[in-house]
Design an enzyme around this catalytic site. Structure first.
Site, PDB file in Angstrom:
ATOM      1  N   TYR A 215      99.531  74.686  31.910  1.00  0.00           N
ATOM      2  CA  TYR A 215      99.953  74.360  30.549  1.00  0.00           C
ATOM      3  C   TYR A 215     101.097  73.357  30.598  1.00  0.00           C
ATOM      4  CZ  TYR A 215      96.752  77.728  28.647  1.00  0.00           C
ATOM      5  OH  TYR A 215      95.600  78.377  28.293  1.00  0.00           O
ATOM      6  N   PHE A 228      95.838  80.075  38.365  1.00  0.00           N
ATOM      7  CA  PHE A 228      94.702  79.882  39.264  1.00  0.00           C
ATOM      8  C   PHE A 228      93.757  81.054  39.005  1.00  0.00           C
ATOM      9  CE2 PHE A 228      98.001  77.287  40.956  1.00  0.00           C
ATOM     10  CZ  PHE A 228      97.358  76.194  41.507  1.00  0.00           C
ATOM     11  N   ASP A 229      92.814  80.833  38.117  1.00  0.00           N
ATOM     12  CA  ASP A 229      92.032  81.956  37.605  1.00  0.00           C
ATOM     13  C   ASP A 229      91.167  82.622  38.668  1.00  0.00           C
ATOM     14  OD1 ASP A 229      93.115  81.773  35.092  1.00  0.00           O
ATOM     15  OD2 ASP A 229      91.414  80.762  34.178  1.00  0.00           O
ATOM     16  N   GLY A 231      91.772  82.488  42.189  1.00  0.00           N
ATOM     17  CA  GLY A 231      92.607  83.031  43.259  1.00  0.00           C
ATOM     18  C   GLY A 231      93.579  84.102  42.796  1.00  0.00           C
ATOM     19  N   GLU A 232      94.026  84.038  41.559  1.00  0.00           N
ATOM     20  CA  GLU A 232      95.016  84.999  41.076  1.00  0.00           C
ATOM     21  C   GLU A 232      94.379  86.166  40.331  1.00  0.00           C
ATOM     22  OE1 GLU A 232      98.657  81.727  40.547  1.00  0.00           O
ATOM     23  OE2 GLU A 232      97.637  82.482  38.766  1.00  0.00           O
ATOM     24  N   GLY A 234      90.713  86.432  39.791  1.00  0.00           N
ATOM     25  CA  GLY A 234      89.339  86.736  40.199  1.00  0.00           C
ATOM     26  C   GLY A 234      88.354  86.299  39.135  1.00  0.00           C
ATOM     27  N   GLY A 236      85.223  86.226  39.465  1.00  0.00           N
ATOM     28  CA  GLY A 236      84.161  87.241  39.491  1.00  0.00           C
ATOM     29  C   GLY A 236      84.629  88.543  38.860  1.00  0.00           C
ATOM     30  N   ASN A 316      92.038  85.137  27.577  1.00  0.00           N
ATOM     31  CA  ASN A 316      91.677  84.545  26.291  1.00  0.00           C
ATOM     32  C   ASN A 316      90.461  83.631  26.361  1.00  0.00           C
ATOM     33  OD1 ASN A 316      93.691  83.089  27.852  1.00  0.00           O
ATOM     34  ND2 ASN A 316      93.634  81.537  26.250  1.00  0.00           N
ATOM     35  N   TYR A 317      90.281  82.948  27.494  1.00  0.00           N
ATOM     36  CA  TYR A 317      89.212  81.955  27.607  1.00  0.00           C
ATOM     37  C   TYR A 317      87.916  82.550  28.149  1.00  0.00           C
ATOM     38  CZ  TYR A 317      91.086  77.363  26.447  1.00  0.00           C
ATOM     39  OH  TYR A 317      91.544  76.259  25.774  1.00  0.00           O
ATOM     40  N   HIS A 372      96.925  71.581  27.697  1.00  0.00           N
ATOM     41  CA  HIS A 372      96.675  72.149  29.027  1.00  0.00           C
ATOM     42  C   HIS A 372      95.450  71.493  29.642  1.00  0.00           C
ATOM     43  CE1 HIS A 372      94.284  74.434  26.131  1.00  0.00           C
ATOM     44  NE2 HIS A 372      93.429  74.651  27.119  1.00  0.00           N
ATOM     45  N   HIS A 374      91.923  72.251  32.279  1.00  0.00           N
ATOM     46  CA  HIS A 374      91.043  73.179  33.001  1.00  0.00           C
ATOM     47  C   HIS A 374      90.445  72.386  34.151  1.00  0.00           C
ATOM     48  CE1 HIS A 374      90.788  76.038  29.498  1.00  0.00           C
ATOM     49  NE2 HIS A 374      90.976  74.924  28.834  1.00  0.00           N
ATOM     50  N   ASP A 381      78.285  72.873  49.315  1.00  0.00           N
ATOM     51  CA  ASP A 381      77.896  72.640  50.708  1.00  0.00           C
ATOM     52  C   ASP A 381      76.425  72.249  50.720  1.00  0.00           C
ATOM     53  OD1 ASP A 381      77.333  72.604  53.368  1.00  0.00           O
ATOM     54  OD2 ASP A 381      78.159  74.591  53.804  1.00  0.00           O
ATOM     55  N   ASP A 383      73.093  70.786  52.261  1.00  0.00           N
ATOM     56  CA  ASP A 383      72.434  70.582  53.560  1.00  0.00           C
ATOM     57  C   ASP A 383      71.170  69.802  53.248  1.00  0.00           C
ATOM     58  OD1 ASP A 383      74.371  71.947  54.935  1.00  0.00           O
ATOM     59  OD2 ASP A 383      73.071  73.593  55.589  1.00  0.00           O
ATOM     60  N   HIS A 534      92.831  69.227  27.818  1.00  0.00           N
ATOM     61  CA  HIS A 534      92.539  69.858  26.539  1.00  0.00           C
ATOM     62  C   HIS A 534      93.700  69.693  25.556  1.00  0.00           C
ATOM     63  CE1 HIS A 534      90.668  73.565  24.344  1.00  0.00           C
ATOM     64  NE2 HIS A 534      90.858  72.544  23.544  1.00  0.00           N
TER      65      HIS A 534
END
Lengths: 583, 583
Positions: A215, A228-229, A231-232, A234, A236, A316-317, A372, A374, A381, A383, A534
């Site tokens: 932001y 860091f959505d 890494g911080e 998750g 998933g 929120n997102y 902000h 994104h 990867d 091949d 954004h």
């Protein structure tokens, strides 16, 4: 490898699953912390509600404590090593479920995650809480404009097969996986070559490696918001069940996902993924020929594709993540941004009152939508018909005509430049006219063209505008270029580092690439950033119409000819409205 | 005004339709000629077949005359004033209907259109005619891979209304027209504002103003191939009937178009346009809220849009032109390129044989796909909530933090720069981080934000790579920038000039804009180019999988809030496959 946070330290434990034995257990001594767990999040959220200074702050504002909800925010790194902690941002519900639209500005609550207690507290400034009016997004309270019902029908059912984790459809097959950090993972994607009568590998693995959302407000309660959505938090872990018939069409098949909970037991996310055949009314290829006297030839092949979808809601997102497979050989990665903006409470009720920098757009009374970005970094990867690949810029260069026999003065041609090392590959896309191609330098078509796939941006590239020396930029250094290429390395999975929370940027792609390794005729990985600068607009409030971006991976001399020339034309499904108005 | 070519001169005749009287009749004395008529094309095509030198050339090549088909190509302008003439390119059918894949290289046939006779003839060089093998695209001769049947169903029928030329759908209404030169024309588009309870104007008029396709081969038979498909051939004239269920989905409604034939009588193009509601399985907006203890809130609105489509087949290429209206206020313009490449016969059968510049990709034996561009210039006359508008670049600029109270070192903010004159507006998109916005400077939202619409490229911008002094570049000067803005002028409809055939570039947007007129708070027109640098690949042969590009016009502070917050949620149409695999 399992990463365990225990007794104020991070253990990296390698387990042999076949023997259920711990092979190694070492303490990670570097900077940065592992992701938050969902149990930590839930516990931390509740702490302020029984913390007397916070209760008093709420009371002083004339608000009801039972209508307050807090959310944990990672704190970033700003030059000083912090404990493993989060800041809580708190919101107000009364009269709406859209709490994100009603921040309690001016209050800072810091939670020490190891002790799981509030370690710092400030009530710095009082700002009006934005009104609930106009923030509600549930249908029970709203009117309606109407469109007629519409749906997709497949009289013979879906045309794909699910064999365990393998999806088989038309000329494609691929492995569909799920990762608590990345969300959906596509791997081992191969396409059947009708001419060669064999499956040929295109993609070893692809996923969202990181999602960086800084932001642009440097003031006390906002400067640290540089998330860091993946890494911080998750990406998933934040995946939520899809709604049948709305998130995915009627012909979709849903698949559950699983991740390991804090106690190690599997947690199910039901309907986490959906797979469906997409028919948007588009045309795969066509030609009408009227140039042959006496003949009218018209051949049209409708476009039917296969989509894999997930939605990750990081607070929120909402991020709608699609992987689309086309019979023509293309793979399209698409992300749709929706959900609720991260807004800031303010005293302003009209732009005329804004005399100094506000760092955002006034979206409603007392409500600023802070500028902000994104940045989604895709690990790609490829091949291409085998592991050893090269990255080639097909530069389009203007040539002056020197030959006086031609009446033309110029034309452009293609100059192929193979990137030998990492530094030669990283680029800001669009700075020059060039096609970005991954080729297999060891294989050629029968005619002698290098076998390849091309990366085409499907939304405007957006690299970071932060200063290079700014802390969030050091941590999110991947955003300096739209595209990086690295040699495959099993330890380089996360573009902003494995331990992203409070990282210092010492394990990002920018540091990996300093070695300037060779990437020619190697197993290489592309890291492409789908970016959005954004600037919120009033239309994004109180919930945001989807804004999409992405890229296409398109075969370029991979096949000997159009691979869908020989596509069947299924008997069209008729429908009574299919008539001309004038006949 | 009618443009009549008669007795070697071009008459511009203005007719009062109400009195059926000629108001003025003047001879056009400038450079350039009007478009070809379809009758001219048909007559010219046949001339070589009875022209003895041509018959001999065919015979010398051992080919059958009854399998030869010729096509008229406009000749361009290369510094010398030419008569009104075309060159014919001839092709060979035998064993295929894909004549474009089998050019007879080395033969130049020039036709004087006024005398309608062959005026020049060369048989310069003999090149193998590419084989018919692998060029066929009709299904009767080919195998198949399969996908299951899929269709769109609307249980209550389509949800739009056609009142004469007005289309009404959801919150939109607009006028749908057709022009022999431009093809589909969208005008008077307004959107219903639920909050204001009124229709508000967005677009006065939009259409494809020109389509410039320069090839990049400076040799004798190819240098002149620098086509202006709208101005020379008629993008509308080349519109062909759409195929129900394939070009447009089952729920489409078809509309005929009409143009004036050479004798002034109307000629019908049946099913020239289709209109349909598009449901691609996408999401208009969504949010899942799990942050409120004890609640699970999930609101998802599927995206249903309205599409207007036409297909123009200019000889070998098929252009699929879509205008898509979204309930959220966006208008998306999209063009899909398919059809057959313009190929060049060659002796090469393998790239190893290519020792000098070939100007293209070897696509098949004896077949080069010549490098070229497609530049579609869209005339976009926005009237954002009224006529008087301004063009604003919202530049995103990096700021250093000077305040020592913040731990941040930088952020970006928005600097709004209004273009005062034409020269300040024209840009290469992507050269800097900026939003491109058209605002109504006389109106603001209740909160005080300027009411506007934003232009977002949906494919990589591509401006021309030709030298500024090259003849085709002078004529197609609009390609120098991706975007131009001009004040509305009734005589400025065609970006490369009204008389495009053999034009000298003296009536293009580059010359109009030399006056550097004021464009602030005026009725302004945007001219945006959707460009493609096309390096053919083997996949594009013998017919090309659709390659798409376009742009989005998206409301930005046009509405007070999300205009589709209050969208109805029609009862979902159920379908038996809508179940989880794991339940």
């Amino acid at each position: 490898m399992a990463i365990i946070r225990h007794h104020n330290q991070t253990n990296e434990i390698t387990v042999d699953l076949s023997t259920a034995a711990v092979i190694s257990d070492r303490v990670y001594a570097g900077f940065g912390y592992p992701s938050l767990s969902d149990m930590e999040v839930t516990t931390a959220m509740g702490l302020p509600l029984t913390y007397p200074p916070f209760v008093m702050s709420v009371s002083k504002r004339g608000l009801k404590l039972d209508q307050v909800v807090c959310q944990p925010y990672t704190v970033g790194w700003f030059g000083v090593q912090g404990k493993r902690e989060v800041r809580l941002a708190c919101f107000y519900l009364e009269g709406t479920v859209n709490m994100h639209a009603r921040p309690l500005e001016g209050i800072s609550v810091v939670v020490d995650l190891e002790k799981m207690q509030i370690s710092e507290y400030f009530d710095r400034v009082r700002v009006p809480v934005p009104k609930a009016d106009g923030t509600e997004y549930r249908p029970s309270t709203v009117g309606a404009t109407t469109v007629n019902r519409i749906t997709v029908v497949q009289p013979d059912g879906p045309g794909f097969k699910i064999d365990g984790h393998i999806i088989r459809w038309a000329n494609w097959n691929f492995h569909l996986g799920f990762d608590v950090r990345a969300g959906v993972v596509i791997s081992l994607a191969s396409i059947f070559d009708v001419q060669k009568q064999e499956f040929r590998r295109v993609l070893y693995k692809a996923y969202v490696s990181e999602l960086f959302v800084p932001y642009m407000d440097p003031t006390e309660e906002w400067y640290y918001k540089t998330f860091f959505d993946a890494g911080e938090f998750g990406f998933g872990l934040c995946t939520l069940p899809l709604e049948p018939l709305r998130d995915c069409p009627a012909n979709a098949v849903f698949i559950d996902a699983f991740y390991a909970g804090q106690d190690g037991k599997p947690i199910r996310i039901s309907n986490a993924l959906c797979v469906f055949e997409r028919y948007a009314g588009d045309v795969m290829w066509r030609h009408t020929e009227i140039g042959i006297p006496g003949e009218f030839i018209r051949e049209v092949r409708p476009e039917v594709t296969l989509v894999v979808r997930m939605v990750s809601t990081v607070g929120n997102y909402d991020y709608i993540v699609d992987w689309e497979f086309k019979q023509s050989g293309s793979i399209e990665a698409k992300v749709g941004l929706s959900g609720v903006l991260e807004v800031k409470g303010t005293a302003y009720t009209h732009t005329d009152q804004i005399k100094e920098e506000a760092f955002g757009t006034l979206l409603a009374e007392n409500t600023l939508g802070i500028y902000h970005d994104h940045f989604l970094s895709y690990h790609i990867d490829l091949d291409i018909d085998g592991e050893a690949n090269s990255f080639v810029k097909n530069k389009l260069v203007t040539k002056r005509v020197k030959d006086n026999n031609s009446l033309r003065k110029s034309y452009w041609t293609v100059e192929k430049v193979t990137a030998r090392t990492e530094s030669e590959a990283k680029i800001k896309v669009g700075a020059e006219a060039a096609e970005l191609v991954v080729v297999n330098p060891n294989k050629k078509t029968k005619l002698g063209n290098p076998i390849g796939y091309r990366l085409i941006p499907r939304s405007p590239p957006a690299s970071s505008l932060l200063s290079d020396d700014d802390y969030p930029q050091i941590r999110g250094a991947f955003t300096k270029y739209d595209l990086w290429v690295t040699p495959y390395n099993n330890s380089e999975k996360w573009v902003a580092g494995l331990y992203a929370d409070q990282s210092r940027g010492d394990h990002t792609i920018a540091t990996w690439s300093e070695r300037d390794r060779e990437i020619e005729n190697k197993d290489i990985v592309l890291w492409y950033t789908v970016g959005f600068h954004h600037v919120p607009s009033q239309e994004d409030f109180p919930v945001m119409p989807t804004l999409s971006g992405g890229f296409e991976l398109r075969p370029t001399n991979f096949f000997e000819a159009n691979p869908v020339l020989k596509t069947s034309v299924p008997t069209p499904v008729n429908w009574p409205n299919c008539t001309s108005l004038h006949k």
